[in-house]
Design a protein around this motif. Sequence first.
Motif, mmCIF file in Angstrom:
data_model
loop_
_atom_site.group_PDB
_atom_site.id
_atom_site.type_symbol
_atom_site.label_atom_id
_atom_site.label_comp_id
_atom_site.label_asym_id
_atom_site.label_seq_id
_atom_site.Cartn_x
_atom_site.Cartn_y
_atom_site.Cartn_z
ATOM 1 N N ARG A 1 0.831 -1.201 0.000
ATOM 2 C CA ARG A 1 0.000 0.000 0.000
ATOM 3 C C ARG A 1 0.862 1.246 0.000
ATOM 4 O O ARG A 1 0.553 2.248 -0.631
ATOM 5 C CB ARG A 1 -0.918 -0.004 1.225
ATOM 6 N N GLY A 2 1.985 1.202 0.780
ATOM 7 C CA GLY A 2 2.887 2.347 0.764
ATOM 8 C C GLY A 2 3.494 2.561 -0.606
ATOM 9 O O GLY A 2 3.650 3.691 -1.073
ATOM 10 N N ARG A 3 3.845 1.449 -1.284
ATOM 11 C CA ARG A 3 4.437 1.567 -2.615
ATOM 12 C C ARG A 3 3.456 2.182 -3.609
ATOM 13 O O ARG A 3 3.826 2.970 -4.481
ATOM 14 C CB ARG A 3 4.872 0.178 -3.112
ATOM 15 N N MET A 4 2.179 1.829 -3.459
ATOM 16 C CA MET A 4 1.160 2.322 -4.392
ATOM 17 C C MET A 4 0.588 3.668 -3.971
ATOM 18 O O MET A 4 -0.232 4.247 -4.685
ATOM 19 C CB MET A 4 0.020 1.301 -4.488
ATOM 20 N N GLY A 5 0.975 4.140 -2.759
ATOM 21 C CA GLY A 5 0.457 5.439 -2.324
ATOM 22 C C GLY A 5 -0.979 5.387 -1.866
ATOM 23 O O GLY A 5 -1.701 6.377 -1.928
ATOM 24 N N LEU A 6 -1.424 4.192 -1.396
ATOM 25 C CA LEU A 6 -2.819 4.061 -0.964
ATOM 26 C C LEU A 6 -2.921 4.261 0.532
ATOM 27 O O LEU A 6 -2.030 3.859 1.282
ATOM 28 C CB LEU A 6 -3.355 2.662 -1.320
ATOM 29 N N PRO A 7 -4.042 4.848 1.006
ATOM 30 C CA PRO A 7 -4.237 5.007 2.454
ATOM 31 C C PRO A 7 -4.620 3.680 3.078
ATOM 32 O O PRO A 7 -5.127 2.798 2.411
ATOM 33 C CB PRO A 7 -5.390 6.006 2.548
ATOM 34 N N SER A 8 -4.379 3.556 4.345
ATOM 35 C CA SER A 8 -4.842 2.378 5.089
ATOM 36 C C SER A 8 -5.697 2.828 6.244
ATOM 37 O O SER A 8 -5.543 3.924 6.744
ATOM 38 C CB SER A 8 -3.659 1.544 5.598
ATOM 39 N N ALA B 1 10.070 6.727 -0.063
ATOM 40 C CA ALA B 1 10.165 5.437 -0.758
ATOM 41 C C ALA B 1 10.318 5.631 -2.259
ATOM 42 O O ALA B 1 11.066 4.902 -2.920
ATOM 43 C CB ALA B 1 8.936 4.592 -0.448
ATOM 44 N N SER B 2 9.616 6.616 -2.810
ATOM 45 C CA SER B 2 9.726 6.885 -4.257
ATOM 46 C C SER B 2 11.114 7.372 -4.617
ATOM 47 O O SER B 2 11.682 6.990 -5.655
ATOM 48 C CB SER B 2 8.681 7.921 -4.673
ATOM 49 N N LYS B 3 11.671 8.221 -3.772
ATOM 50 C CA LYS B 3 13.019 8.731 -4.045
ATOM 51 C C LYS B 3 14.055 7.608 -4.041
ATOM 52 O O LYS B 3 15.031 7.636 -4.797
ATOM 53 C CB LYS B 3 13.396 9.767 -2.996
ATOM 54 N N MET B 4 13.859 6.625 -3.180
ATOM 55 C CA MET B 4 14.823 5.535 -3.065
ATOM 56 C C MET B 4 14.794 4.587 -4.246
ATOM 57 O O MET B 4 15.670 3.732 -4.387
ATOM 58 C CB MET B 4 14.574 4.759 -1.772
ATOM 59 N N LYS B 5 13.800 4.712 -5.099
ATOM 60 C CA LYS B 5 13.721 3.836 -6.276
ATOM 61 C C LYS B 5 14.740 4.247 -7.335
ATOM 62 O O LYS B 5 15.114 3.462 -8.194
ATOM 63 C CB LYS B 5 12.309 3.867 -6.854
ATOM 64 N N GLY B 6 15.149 5.523 -7.291
ATOM 65 C CA GLY B 6 16.096 6.006 -8.293
ATOM 66 C C GLY B 6 17.535 5.691 -7.927
ATOM 67 O O GLY B 6 17.841 5.126 -6.878
ATOM 68 N N LYS B 7 18.442 6.077 -8.832
ATOM 69 C CA LYS B 7 19.864 5.862 -8.617
ATOM 70 C C LYS B 7 20.383 6.948 -7.688
ATOM 71 O O LYS B 7 20.257 8.141 -7.974
ATOM 72 C CB LYS B 7 20.615 5.892 -9.942
ATOM 73 N N LEU B 8 20.967 6.563 -6.558
ATOM 74 C CA LEU B 8 21.380 7.508 -5.540
ATOM 75 C C LEU B 8 22.800 7.212 -5.075
ATOM 76 O O LEU B 8 23.286 6.080 -5.154
ATOM 77 C CB LEU B 8 20.439 7.438 -4.322
ATOM 78 N N GLU B 9 23.440 8.267 -4.600
ATOM 79 C CA GLU B 9 24.725 8.097 -3.942
ATOM 80 C C GLU B 9 24.506 7.372 -2.614
ATOM 81 O O GLU B 9 23.473 7.550 -1.967
ATOM 82 C CB GLU B 9 25.371 9.460 -3.695
#
Length: 568
Positions: free
Chosen positions: A40-47, A179-187
């Motif tokens: 749910r967090g990955r999809m941005g859905l409320p719980s 979580a979305s930011k961590m999907k990209g390429k990061l230092e």
Amino acid sequence: MFKRCDGLHYPYLMSPFPALFSPPAIHHSPLQLKIAEAERGRMGLPSCLGSSTFQALKLTAIPIPFKPLVSKTLTLNLLLCRHNCLQRHPFPFQARARASSAPDIQASPIVNSHDKVVKPQWKAAVNFKWIRDNKDAVANNIRIRNSNANLELVLELYERVSNIQKEVERLRGERNIVASKMKGKLEPSERQKLIEEGKNLKEGVMMLEEDLIRLTDELQQEAQCIPNMTHPDVPVGGEDCSTLRKMVGSPRKFGFTIKDHLQLGKDLDLFDFDAAAEVSGSKFYYLKNEAVMLEMGLINWTLSEVMKRGFTPLTTPEIVRSSVVEKCGFQPRGTNTQVYSIEGSDQCLIGTAEIPVGGIHMDSILAESMLPLKYVAFSHCFRTEAGAAGAATRGLYRVHQFSKVEMFIICRPEDSNSCHEELIGIEEDLFSSLGLHFKTLDMASGDLGAPAYRKYDVEAWMPGLGRYGEISSASNCTEYQSRRLGIRFRPSLSSSSGNPEKGMGMGMNLSPTQFVHTLNATACAVPRMIVCLLENYQQEDGSVIIPEPLKPFMGGLDLITPKSSSDI
């Protein structure tokens, strides 16, 4: 005053108001919850937060509404159970509530200071927004009904819970961004920074959720003390403010010294209270001889008469789960409870067939074409009669166990007022045909139980007691009980208003469901009917005439006569 103790899956409203409601919660294992939350967090859905606990009770354990797979004594298992919002039914009322920031508040666990097993809480989605927006009307209703519900505390808790929920959602949104930011390429350093930020956000959410659990539970308990709203025509005040609806007949004039039913029963050898007191205790009795035939005759005659009106006859279980007792608006525990609880179990003896009949369609959706459902049920009833004392309670008038025939109607909301009139009309017809002198009262607000929107009482003249005594009542509980019991109906498309919504995966149009209204009325409370018949139909020679309608149901017996010494 009503305390919650219900099954683990039940989400419906315990409130008298036109509430918003949610379908039953879906319970998962802790591992499933973690996986679902991550997804749910990955999809941005409320719980949606909810919770449950288990308890083994010494006196009255609270029922689990499905067959248990473990022993009754359960260890504490605190679950944070979330609704899957995509699987909810499409209720337009619910959608409006969420849009207006009126969250569905769900029940939470009670944990004692010794970490012992505690009772499971049943869940309710209360329309707190309606309560808040109609604060003055709700406060006045609480006042005129002499309820001890604490409206100010309910509103205060609701505001606090709403604020915490908003903050939880805000932090979850930030977690989703991280979580979305961590999907990209990061230092590596930047990723580590995001990991720490996400960890802090998670801990913040967990702390707020703990507060939410505690406050939600307190809010649920306080809100469930609020009684049903009251019919505008109900007189305001205590019992003495009740108004006369109808007077039937007049007191019989006797040309001899009359006896009360206790003396008549002794002279005619109809009762034995002394032996029953030795066997069972006070306020129990044996019926003997013609009194047994009179009870059976009253029951069969009443059933046959009510069945002619289209009612389906039932006999019911006389032991029920304590959660069902509470959902019907009765208090199975407490200082002055009228309910007998079975020690070491989750069950109670019924005080009226209203309880098991109300549970027949629990957690179900009925087709509109099925309504109204009309039942007439025979059962034995058991009441503690806590606090009852005085001469007016002697003999058969107030006892711990008795037989009763109860009427119960499940109908559409727009039909409940007419059904209420139908029920009181049946009662009046029954008592009139027996030749009784009685009056019907529209009971005042202070005399209404929490479930009743309006109640009529029937009081018959009892010459031996020298007063009127209650022999029946008829109550319209509107949707107070059905919201607890989860009994809804789906209107047909032709009768529903607005645009019907699309069925979930059915490819067909369905109307949104509504809660039914429930009504109950006593057709015959046997002991008090026996009191009326003996005292009103007594003769100077000590005999008692059997009313004409009952004779075919008593083998043609038309007179109860004193026994000679050789007959006793």
